[in-house]
Scaffold this motif. Structure first.
Motif, mmCIF file in Angstrom:
data_model
loop_
_atom_site.group_PDB
_atom_site.id
_atom_site.type_symbol
_atom_site.label_atom_id
_atom_site.label_comp_id
_atom_site.label_asym_id
_atom_site.label_seq_id
_atom_site.Cartn_x
_atom_site.Cartn_y
_atom_site.Cartn_z
ATOM 1 N N PHE A 2 0.839 -1.200 0.000
ATOM 2 C CA PHE A 2 0.000 0.000 0.000
ATOM 3 C C PHE A 2 0.879 1.258 0.000
ATOM 4 O O PHE A 2 1.866 1.337 0.748
ATOM 5 C CB PHE A 2 -0.918 0.032 1.226
ATOM 6 N N LEU A 3 0.484 2.235 -0.824
ATOM 7 C CA LEU A 3 1.225 3.487 -0.968
ATOM 8 C C LEU A 3 0.279 4.645 -0.683
ATOM 9 O O LEU A 3 -0.714 4.837 -1.390
ATOM 10 C CB LEU A 3 1.808 3.588 -2.382
ATOM 11 N N HIS A 4 0.589 5.405 0.342
ATOM 12 C CA HIS A 4 -0.333 6.448 0.816
ATOM 13 C C HIS A 4 -0.289 7.695 -0.048
ATOM 14 O O HIS A 4 0.689 7.985 -0.742
ATOM 15 C CB HIS A 4 -0.044 6.800 2.274
ATOM 16 N N GLY A 5 -1.354 8.473 0.030
ATOM 17 C CA GLY A 5 -1.446 9.734 -0.691
ATOM 18 C C GLY A 5 -0.906 10.899 0.110
ATOM 19 O O GLY A 5 -0.393 10.749 1.210
ATOM 20 N N GLY A 6 -1.045 12.098 -0.477
ATOM 21 C CA GLY A 6 -0.559 13.313 0.160
ATOM 22 C C GLY A 6 0.280 14.168 -0.760
ATOM 23 O O GLY A 6 1.068 15.006 -0.296
ATOM 24 N N GLY A 7 0.134 13.975 -2.060
ATOM 25 C CA GLY A 7 0.828 14.828 -3.012
ATOM 26 C C GLY A 7 2.330 14.658 -3.035
ATOM 27 O O GLY A 7 3.041 15.581 -3.461
ATOM 28 N N TRP A 8 2.832 13.489 -2.592
ATOM 29 C CA TRP A 8 4.273 13.214 -2.482
ATOM 30 C C TRP A 8 4.949 14.142 -1.464
ATOM 31 O O TRP A 8 6.165 14.152 -1.335
ATOM 32 C CB TRP A 8 5.011 13.361 -3.816
ATOM 33 N N VAL A 9 4.152 14.906 -0.728
ATOM 34 C CA VAL A 9 4.671 15.947 0.165
ATOM 35 C C VAL A 9 4.145 15.761 1.584
ATOM 36 O O VAL A 9 4.871 15.973 2.559
ATOM 37 C CB VAL A 9 4.270 17.352 -0.366
ATOM 38 N N GLN A 10 2.900 15.392 1.713
ATOM 39 C CA GLN A 10 2.239 15.268 3.003
ATOM 40 C C GLN A 10 1.793 13.826 3.222
ATOM 41 O O GLN A 10 2.013 12.949 2.401
ATOM 42 C CB GLN A 10 1.032 16.212 3.053
ATOM 43 N N GLY A 11 1.157 13.580 4.372
ATOM 44 C CA GLY A 11 0.630 12.263 4.676
ATOM 45 C C GLY A 11 1.616 11.395 5.421
ATOM 46 O O GLY A 11 2.814 11.695 5.517
ATOM 47 N N ASN A 12 1.108 10.289 5.960
ATOM 48 C CA ASN A 12 1.946 9.337 6.688
ATOM 49 C C ASN A 12 1.236 7.994 6.744
ATOM 50 O O ASN A 12 0.030 7.894 6.473
ATOM 51 C CB ASN A 12 2.278 9.851 8.091
ATOM 52 N N VAL A 13 1.966 6.966 7.112
ATOM 53 C CA VAL A 13 1.391 5.627 7.110
ATOM 54 C C VAL A 13 0.384 5.424 8.238
ATOM 55 O O VAL A 13 -0.589 4.684 8.078
ATOM 56 C CB VAL A 13 2.504 4.550 7.170
ATOM 57 N N ASN A 39 -3.512 23.661 -5.178
ATOM 58 C CA ASN A 39 -2.852 22.615 -4.391
ATOM 59 C C ASN A 39 -2.009 21.720 -5.290
ATOM 60 O O ASN A 39 -0.855 21.396 -4.970
ATOM 61 C CB ASN A 39 -3.873 21.725 -3.683
ATOM 62 N N ILE A 40 -2.595 21.297 -6.403
ATOM 63 C CA ILE A 40 -1.899 20.392 -7.320
ATOM 64 C C ILE A 40 -0.627 21.029 -7.854
ATOM 65 O O ILE A 40 0.430 20.384 -7.920
ATOM 66 C CB ILE A 40 -2.835 19.997 -8.474
ATOM 67 N N LEU A 41 -0.703 22.286 -8.229
ATOM 68 C CA LEU A 41 0.483 22.984 -8.730
ATOM 69 C C LEU A 41 1.568 23.050 -7.659
ATOM 70 O O LEU A 41 2.756 22.885 -7.960
ATOM 71 C CB LEU A 41 0.103 24.386 -9.196
ATOM 72 N N ALA A 42 1.168 23.272 -6.401
ATOM 73 C CA ALA A 42 2.148 23.337 -5.319
ATOM 74 C C ALA A 42 2.790 21.973 -5.082
ATOM 75 O O ALA A 42 4.015 21.869 -4.919
ATOM 76 C CB ALA A 42 1.483 23.847 -4.047
ATOM 77 N N PHE A 43 1.966 20.918 -5.052
ATOM 78 C CA PHE A 43 2.521 19.570 -4.890
ATOM 79 C C PHE A 43 3.502 19.249 -6.014
ATOM 80 O O PHE A 43 4.590 18.716 -5.770
ATOM 81 C CB PHE A 43 1.391 18.540 -4.869
ATOM 82 N N ARG A 44 3.111 19.569 -7.238
ATOM 83 C CA ARG A 44 3.985 19.281 -8.379
ATOM 84 C C ARG A 44 5.285 20.066 -8.277
ATOM 85 O O ARG A 44 6.367 19.534 -8.556
ATOM 86 C CB ARG A 44 3.257 19.604 -9.685
ATOM 87 N N ARG A 45 5.215 21.317 -7.881
ATOM 88 C CA ARG A 45 6.419 22.148 -7.739
ATOM 89 C C ARG A 45 7.366 21.563 -6.699
ATOM 90 O O ARG A 45 8.589 21.531 -6.898
ATOM 91 C CB ARG A 45 6.019 23.571 -7.350
ATOM 92 N N HIS A 46 6.821 21.098 -5.592
ATOM 93 C CA HIS A 46 7.667 20.494 -4.555
ATOM 94 C C HIS A 46 8.283 19.180 -5.025
ATOM 95 O O HIS A 46 9.425 18.859 -4.679
ATOM 96 C CB HIS A 46 6.838 20.229 -3.290
ATOM 97 N N TYR A 47 7.524 18.406 -5.805
ATOM 98 C CA TYR A 47 7.922 17.042 -6.131
ATOM 99 C C TYR A 47 8.945 16.956 -7.261
ATOM 100 O O TYR A 47 9.846 16.121 -7.236
ATOM 101 C CB TYR A 47 6.675 16.247 -6.521
ATOM 102 N N LEU A 48 8.821 17.838 -8.246
ATOM 103 C CA LEU A 48 9.616 17.682 -9.451
ATOM 104 C C LEU A 48 10.988 18.330 -9.340
ATOM 105 O O LEU A 48 11.110 19.450 -8.848
ATOM 106 C CB LEU A 48 8.879 18.296 -10.648
ATOM 107 N N PRO A 49 12.020 17.667 -9.820
ATOM 108 C CA PRO A 49 13.327 18.306 -9.915
ATOM 109 C C PRO A 49 13.323 19.308 -11.069
ATOM 110 O O PRO A 49 12.481 19.250 -11.975
ATOM 111 C CB PRO A 49 14.271 17.136 -10.211
ATOM 112 N N GLU A 50 14.245 20.223 -11.028
ATOM 113 C CA GLU A 50 14.327 21.240 -12.070
ATOM 114 C C GLU A 50 14.560 20.578 -13.428
ATOM 115 O O GLU A 50 15.386 19.672 -13.570
ATOM 116 C CB GLU A 50 15.466 22.217 -11.763
ATOM 117 N N GLY A 51 13.810 21.033 -14.418
ATOM 118 C CA GLY A 51 13.977 20.518 -15.772
ATOM 119 C C GLY A 51 13.383 19.153 -16.016
ATOM 120 O O GLY A 51 13.687 18.516 -17.036
#
Length: 335
Positions: A96-107, A225-237
């Motif tokens: 099982f893999l939890h949600g949270g935008g790759w930024v938040q959440g916990n098991v 929210n989605i844009l913020a999660f994506r910005r945090h998650y993605l490396p530059e380029g």
């Protein structure tokens, strides 16, 4: 089929309105605030469990770790139904893999759902506490999940389970990671995955799905929210069409059968619908259910929606059917 707009039930509307007042949007949080919020989980007692569901006492919870490719030890939260005897090693495994935008959440916050799955599917559920952004950019989370699943598959004796019967399940960002994991397992020599259950998954980080704009200001998850999660998650380029980020753009042939559950009032709705269409076009058996009158996140608050019990029943049925059919008798055991 798209049904929006359809009004939420009064209970769901009231709950989401309360959450919108209590929750601070991720786009306004700094790193310290993000880190401080990651440990939050609702108390496992009423009235909270009226919304989240109970933590099933018939399921035991233990801990472990799995080595990642860079030497990090990925924490695991392991759920085993107490009805399964210690000597019983033929029960399957759900990663099982939890949600949270790759930024938040916990098991821990997913104890109600994971204990439910462990007991009702009759499986060992292994929840992966993968590393999160912005400290760990993509593809760190995906690699942690892939590496942890490989460890799980190779340690049947430790888990006291039949790891040849393995499924993956995740919601939201976890659904994204589960889809990425299924592709990686096919392409990189295993492990063999029998089923993927994706609950309102993010599958296209280019944000091309029409529902992103249609439900830009939806409750529980907004376009901002989605844009913020994506910005945090993605490396530059980053290449947004890379399958390790956007599984929609991967080669989908030969993937395991899928269940995709979407929320009709969700910006990510069409990510799930499009992925289901693409899987079917690639010849992958796929069941799609678009739950009307509910927003993103319904798996975490089943008591506040009219579809909570049905969503869980469908999820359990699909997992049981695929995991126990693989066991040789063609049918899951009695409930």
């Amino acid at each position: 089929m798209r049904h929006s707009p359809v009004a939420m039930s009064p209970v769901t509307a009231g709950f989401t309105a309360l959450m919108s007042r209590l929750r601070t949007p991720v786009e306004t949080l700094d790193l310290a605030e993000i880190q401080a919020g990651r440990g939050f989980a609702y108390p496992a007692r009423p009235p909270f469990t009226w919304v989240t569901g109970t933590v099933d006492p018939v399921v035991g919870i233990t801990y472990g770790t799995a080595p990642a490719r860079d030497g990090y030890e990925v924490p695991l939260r392991i759920y085993r139904p107490r009805e399964a005897r210690d000597s019983e090693t033929d029960i399957p495994v759900v990663v099982f893999l939890h949600g949270g935008g790759w930024v938040q959440g916990n098991v821990v916050a997913y104890d109600p759902l994971c204990t439910h799955l462990a007991r009702r599917v009759r499986a060992v559920v292994v929840s992966v506490d993968y590393r999160m952004a912005p400290e760990h950019k993509a593809p760190a989370a995906a690699h942690d999940c892939i590496d942890a699943t490989r460890w799980v598959a190779g340690h049947a004796a430790v888990l006291r389970a039949d790891t040849s019967r393995l499924a993956v399940c995740g919601d939201s960002a976890g659904g994204n990671l589960a889809a990425v994991l299924a592709q990686a397992a096919r392409d990189e020599g295993g492990p063999r995955i029998l089923h993927q259950s994706l609950v309102y998954p993010a599958t296209d980080l280019t944000l091309a799905s029409p529902s992103i704009d249609e439900h830009a200001d939806a409750p529980m998850l907004t376009r901002a929210n989605i844009l913020a999660f994506r910005r945090h998650y993605l490396p530059e380029g980053a290449d947004l069409t890379s399958p390790v980020l956007s599984p929609l753009f991967g080669d989908l042939a030969g993937l395991p059968p899928a269940l995709i559950q979407t929320a009709d009032l969700d910006p990510l709705r069409d990510d799930g619908l499009r992925y289901a269409d693409a899987l079917r076009a690639a010849g992958v058996p796929t069941r799609l259910t678009n739950y009307v009158r509910v927003p993103h996140g319904f798996a975490s608050f089943p008591g506040a929606t009219p579809i909570g019990a049905q969503h869980r029943a469908e999820l359990v049925h699909e997992l049981r059917s695929h995991l126990y059919a693989a066991g040789g008798d063609g049918a899951p055991p009695p409930r």
